[in-house]
Design a protein around this motif. Structure first.
Motif, PDB file in Angstrom:
ATOM      1  N   LEU A  57       0.802  -1.218   0.000  1.00  0.00           N
ATOM      2  CA  LEU A  57       0.000   0.000   0.000  1.00  0.00           C
ATOM      3  C   LEU A  57       0.836   1.271   0.000  1.00  0.00           C
ATOM      4  O   LEU A  57       0.286   2.363   0.062  1.00  0.00           O
ATOM      5  N   ARG A  86       0.185  -3.963  -6.155  1.00  0.00           N
ATOM      6  CA  ARG A  86      -0.194  -2.683  -5.564  1.00  0.00           C
ATOM      7  C   ARG A  86      -1.647  -2.404  -5.969  1.00  0.00           C
ATOM      8  O   ARG A  86      -2.190  -3.069  -6.837  1.00  0.00           O
ATOM      9  N   ILE A  87      -2.251  -1.408  -5.349  1.00  0.00           N
ATOM     10  CA  ILE A  87      -3.598  -0.995  -5.730  1.00  0.00           C
ATOM     11  C   ILE A  87      -3.555  -0.559  -7.191  1.00  0.00           C
ATOM     12  O   ILE A  87      -2.703   0.248  -7.578  1.00  0.00           O
ATOM     13  N   LEU A  92      -8.627   2.631  -8.565  1.00  0.00           N
ATOM     14  CA  LEU A  92      -8.665   3.822  -7.726  1.00  0.00           C
ATOM     15  C   LEU A  92      -9.339   4.986  -8.467  1.00  0.00           C
ATOM     16  O   LEU A  92     -10.202   5.665  -7.917  1.00  0.00           O
ATOM     17  N   THR A 106      -9.257   2.147  -0.737  1.00  0.00           N
ATOM     18  CA  THR A 106      -8.115   1.321  -0.342  1.00  0.00           C
ATOM     19  C   THR A 106      -8.533   0.276   0.682  1.00  0.00           C
ATOM     20  O   THR A 106      -8.138  -0.890   0.589  1.00  0.00           O
ATOM     21  N   LEU A 109     -10.543  -2.507  -1.139  1.00  0.00           N
ATOM     22  CA  LEU A 109      -9.684  -3.359  -1.954  1.00  0.00           C
ATOM     23  C   LEU A 109      -8.789  -4.247  -1.096  1.00  0.00           C
ATOM     24  O   LEU A 109      -8.584  -5.424  -1.409  1.00  0.00           O
TER      25      LEU A 109
END
Length: 139
Positions: A57, A86-87, A92, A106, A109
């Motif tokens: 993150l 990663r995101i 996003l 966040t 997810l």
């Protein structure tokens, strides 16, 4: 910093092992996952799987995943995997364009990432709350 070690030994015929580890790192966290499955010559017909997946993150978070198999017989099914992600920026962006703030997105997810591991667990609600508390205690 977290170092995690997992060793599994299969010695009997037609034994099964499934090891799945998932983690989320944020801030300047660093982790190491060192996992192994050893299948003895006597473990013919066995099946084994070792998976490790980590969601990062932050840019400073780091993971070193080292899955390993040691197989002493030919009559087995075995595999291992390690993944780091990663995101997704598109996810996003999509959430932000729908009015969902970055922190809420966040969290959702991250919970979804872990939920695939414990989704069928009998006490999943209790586990889900503990995870959310640990993940987002400082926000």
């Amino acid at each position: 910093k977290l170092d995690m070690f997992s060793s599994t030994y299969l010695t009997g015929e037609e034994t099964t092992a499934e090891i799945a580890a998932k983690g989320i790192l944020t801030g300047s966290s660093q982790a190491r996952f060192d996992g192994s499955i050893d299948i003895a010559e006597t473990a013919t017909g066995s099946q084994a799987r070792l998976d490790e997946h980590t969601l990062l993150l932050s840019e400073k978070a780091k993971i070193n995943a080292i899955p390993a198999l040691k197989i002493a017989t030919n009559e087995v099914k075995a595999g291992h995997a390690a993944g780091v992600t990663r995101i997704d920026e598109e996810q996003l962006f999509y959430a932000l364009s729908r009015g969902i703030d970055e922190v809420t997105c966040t969290r959702a997810l991250a919970k979804g990432f872990l939920e695939s591991l414990y989704g069928d667990y009998a006490e999943k609600e209790k586990l889900s709350s503990m995870i959310e508390e640990k993940l987002f205690y400082n926000q």
